[in-house]
Design a protein around this motif. Structure first.
Motif, PDB file in Angstrom:
ATOM      1  N   GLU A 128       0.847  -1.182   0.000  1.00  0.00           N
ATOM      2  CA  GLU A 128       0.000   0.000   0.000  1.00  0.00           C
ATOM      3  C   GLU A 128       0.887   1.239   0.000  1.00  0.00           C
ATOM      4  OE1 GLU A 128      -3.343   0.436  -0.197  1.00  0.00           O
ATOM      5  OE2 GLU A 128      -3.462  -1.724  -0.580  1.00  0.00           O
ATOM      6  N   ILE A 129       0.866   1.971  -1.099  1.00  0.00           N
ATOM      7  CA  ILE A 129       1.667   3.187  -1.238  1.00  0.00           C
ATOM      8  C   ILE A 129       0.743   4.322  -1.647  1.00  0.00           C
ATOM      9  CG2 ILE A 129       3.538   4.309  -2.526  1.00  0.00           C
ATOM     10  CD1 ILE A 129       4.737   1.472  -2.941  1.00  0.00           C
ATOM     11  N   ASN A 130       0.827   5.423  -0.938  1.00  0.00           N
ATOM     12  CA  ASN A 130       0.015   6.598  -1.271  1.00  0.00           C
ATOM     13  C   ASN A 130       0.566   7.229  -2.544  1.00  0.00           C
ATOM     14  OD1 ASN A 130      -1.357   8.979  -1.485  1.00  0.00           O
ATOM     15  ND2 ASN A 130      -0.644   9.839   0.449  1.00  0.00           N
ATOM     16  N   ARG A 131      -0.048   6.891  -3.660  1.00  0.00           N
ATOM     17  CA  ARG A 131       0.423   7.403  -4.954  1.00  0.00           C
ATOM     18  C   ARG A 131      -0.126   8.790  -5.255  1.00  0.00           C
ATOM     19  NH1 ARG A 131       2.826   3.208  -8.187  1.00  0.00           N
ATOM     20  NH2 ARG A 131       2.808   1.291  -6.985  1.00  0.00           N
ATOM     21  N   ASN A 132      -0.991   9.310  -4.373  1.00  0.00           N
ATOM     22  CA  ASN A 132      -1.437  10.699  -4.529  1.00  0.00           C
ATOM     23  C   ASN A 132      -0.337  11.661  -4.105  1.00  0.00           C
ATOM     24  OD1 ASN A 132      -3.993  10.009  -5.491  1.00  0.00           O
ATOM     25  ND2 ASN A 132      -4.772   9.749  -3.407  1.00  0.00           N
ATOM     26  N   ASP A 133       0.597  11.167  -3.306  1.00  0.00           N
ATOM     27  CA  ASP A 133       1.753  11.947  -2.902  1.00  0.00           C
ATOM     28  C   ASP A 133       2.714  12.021  -4.087  1.00  0.00           C
ATOM     29  OD1 ASP A 133       3.479  12.894  -0.349  1.00  0.00           O
ATOM     30  OD2 ASP A 133       4.749  11.794  -1.767  1.00  0.00           O
ATOM     31  N   TYR A 134       3.085  13.245  -4.469  1.00  0.00           N
ATOM     32  CA  TYR A 134       3.921  13.456  -5.651  1.00  0.00           C
ATOM     33  C   TYR A 134       5.254  12.723  -5.544  1.00  0.00           C
ATOM     34  CZ  TYR A 134       6.866  15.717  -9.123  1.00  0.00           C
ATOM     35  OH  TYR A 134       7.724  15.936 -10.165  1.00  0.00           O
ATOM     36  N   VAL A 135       5.909  12.807  -4.393  1.00  0.00           N
ATOM     37  CA  VAL A 135       7.209  12.161  -4.206  1.00  0.00           C
ATOM     38  C   VAL A 135       7.066  10.649  -4.343  1.00  0.00           C
ATOM     39  CG1 VAL A 135       9.080  11.724  -2.566  1.00  0.00           C
ATOM     40  CG2 VAL A 135       8.148  14.029  -2.795  1.00  0.00           C
ATOM     41  N   ASN A 136       6.062  10.082  -3.685  1.00  0.00           N
ATOM     42  CA  ASN A 136       5.848   8.639  -3.763  1.00  0.00           C
ATOM     43  C   ASN A 136       5.553   8.195  -5.190  1.00  0.00           C
ATOM     44  OD1 ASN A 136       6.193   8.515  -1.019  1.00  0.00           O
ATOM     45  ND2 ASN A 136       4.089   7.911  -0.556  1.00  0.00           N
ATOM     46  N   ASN A 137       4.712   8.947  -5.880  1.00  0.00           N
ATOM     47  CA  ASN A 137       4.357   8.603  -7.255  1.00  0.00           C
ATOM     48  C   ASN A 137       5.594   8.659  -8.157  1.00  0.00           C
ATOM     49  OD1 ASN A 137       2.291   7.846  -9.152  1.00  0.00           O
ATOM     50  ND2 ASN A 137       2.560   9.886 -10.042  1.00  0.00           N
ATOM     51  N   THR A 138       6.423   9.687  -7.967  1.00  0.00           N
ATOM     52  CA  THR A 138       7.654   9.813  -8.751  1.00  0.00           C
ATOM     53  C   THR A 138       8.585   8.640  -8.470  1.00  0.00           C
ATOM     54  OG1 THR A 138       7.472  12.222  -8.744  1.00  0.00           O
ATOM     55  CG2 THR A 138       9.649  11.304  -9.220  1.00  0.00           C
ATOM     56  N   LEU A 139       8.754   8.290  -7.192  1.00  0.00           N
ATOM     57  CA  LEU A 139       9.605   7.160  -6.833  1.00  0.00           C
ATOM     58  C   LEU A 139       9.086   5.860  -7.448  1.00  0.00           C
ATOM     59  CD1 LEU A 139      10.347   8.007  -3.103  1.00  0.00           C
ATOM     60  CD2 LEU A 139      12.023   7.946  -4.964  1.00  0.00           C
ATOM     61  N   CYS A 140       7.785   5.637  -7.389  1.00  0.00           N
ATOM     62  CA  CYS A 140       7.213   4.429  -7.965  1.00  0.00           C
ATOM     63  C   CYS A 140       7.491   4.359  -9.472  1.00  0.00           C
ATOM     64  CB  CYS A 140       5.698   4.354  -7.725  1.00  0.00           C
ATOM     65  SG  CYS A 140       5.277   3.972  -6.001  1.00  0.00           S
ATOM     66  N   ASN A 141       7.357   5.481 -10.143  1.00  0.00           N
ATOM     67  CA  ASN A 141       7.637   5.520 -11.583  1.00  0.00           C
ATOM     68  C   ASN A 141       9.112   5.283 -11.866  1.00  0.00           C
ATOM     69  OD1 ASN A 141       4.952   5.991 -12.232  1.00  0.00           O
ATOM     70  ND2 ASN A 141       5.196   8.215 -12.226  1.00  0.00           N
ATOM     71  N   GLN A 142       9.986   5.901 -11.101  1.00  0.00           N
ATOM     72  CA  GLN A 142      11.435   5.746 -11.298  1.00  0.00           C
ATOM     73  C   GLN A 142      11.896   4.313 -11.068  1.00  0.00           C
ATOM     74  OE1 GLN A 142      12.692   8.230 -12.956  1.00  0.00           O
ATOM     75  NE2 GLN A 142      14.064   9.216 -11.510  1.00  0.00           N
ATOM     76  N   TRP A 143      11.299   3.646 -10.089  1.00  0.00           N
ATOM     77  CA  TRP A 143      11.716   2.304  -9.711  1.00  0.00           C
ATOM     78  C   TRP A 143      10.904   1.186 -10.354  1.00  0.00           C
ATOM     79  CZ3 TRP A 143      16.032   0.868  -7.176  1.00  0.00           C
ATOM     80  CH2 TRP A 143      16.783   1.897  -6.615  1.00  0.00           C
ATOM     81  N   GLY A 144       9.835   1.554 -11.081  1.00  0.00           N
ATOM     82  CA  GLY A 144       9.004   0.535 -11.717  1.00  0.00           C
ATOM     83  C   GLY A 144       8.196  -0.264 -10.723  1.00  0.00           C
ATOM     84  N   ILE A 145       7.767   0.398  -9.654  1.00  0.00           N
ATOM     85  CA  ILE A 145       6.981  -0.263  -8.617  1.00  0.00           C
ATOM     86  C   ILE A 145       5.514  -0.273  -9.040  1.00  0.00           C
ATOM     87  CG2 ILE A 145       6.274  -0.213  -6.201  1.00  0.00           C
ATOM     88  CD1 ILE A 145       8.961   1.362  -5.704  1.00  0.00           C
ATOM     89  N   GLU A 146       4.985  -1.476  -9.189  1.00  0.00           N
ATOM     90  CA  GLU A 146       3.588  -1.620  -9.601  1.00  0.00           C
ATOM     91  C   GLU A 146       2.694  -1.685  -8.393  1.00  0.00           C
ATOM     92  OE1 GLU A 146       3.421  -5.053 -12.092  1.00  0.00           O
ATOM     93  OE2 GLU A 146       4.991  -4.332 -13.415  1.00  0.00           O
ATOM     94  N   HIS A 147       1.394  -1.507  -8.647  1.00  0.00           N
ATOM     95  CA  HIS A 147       0.390  -1.578  -7.557  1.00  0.00           C
ATOM     96  C   HIS A 147       0.324  -2.945  -6.983  1.00  0.00           C
ATOM     97  CE1 HIS A 147      -1.241   2.431  -8.349  1.00  0.00           C
ATOM     98  NE2 HIS A 147      -1.028   2.150  -9.629  1.00  0.00           N
TER      99      HIS A 147
END
Length: 147
Positions: A128-147
């Motif tokens: 569970e990652i808060n993807r509404n948070d800009y930093v978290n969303n950017t990190l998920c995109n950079q690292w290829g972290i899927e839901h």
């Protein structure tokens, strides 16, 4: 205290071996060199830091560990990624060293970084990652972290 059998340590134990780093072929293989000062390892680690929006110069092992202990606190996604990335980085660099010595196989910096990214993404997949948070969303995109 870490007691890895680096070439420098094996030489001090009396083994007659080549002490040069197999990753860069430039300097004696010590713990600090292998994980922090080696041009190959340094490129990989700087790429990891860049994925997280962090820029740091090289330092000693003790200074790096002190920085990590002081900086990687709490339960933020960035802290979690940094902890996972560091442990994976040290494993991947040691694995790469051993593959080059014992199997004659090698990977380039991009392949090593991809191995780290894949491992971190797998370990965080489904969390569970808060993807509404800009930093978290950017990190998920950079690292290829899927839901």
């Amino acid at each position: 205290m870490t007691r890895l059998p680096t070439k420098n340590r094996l030489i001090r134990m009396g083994l007659n071996i080549d002490g040069i780093c197999v990753l860069c072929s430039e300097e004696r293989e010590t713990r600090d060199h292998l994980f922090l000062h080696c041009s190959v390892a340094n490129s990989v680690w700087n790429s990891v830091l860049h994925l997280n929006g962090i820029c740091r110069g090289t330092c000693s092992w003790d200074a790096h560990i002190s920085w990590a202990c002081a900086s990687w606190k709490g339960k933020s996604l960035l802290t979690t990624i940094m902890k996972l990335a560091w442990t994976t980085f040290t494993y991947i660099i040691w694995e790469e060293r051993n593959k080059r010595i014992y199997q004659g196989r090698s990977r380039n910096v991009n392949a090593l970084l991809l191995a780290i990214k894949d491992s971190v993404a797998i370990q965080l997949k489904g969390r569970e990652i808060n993807r509404n948070d800009y930093v978290n969303n950017t990190l998920c995109n950079q690292w290829g972290i899927e839901h």
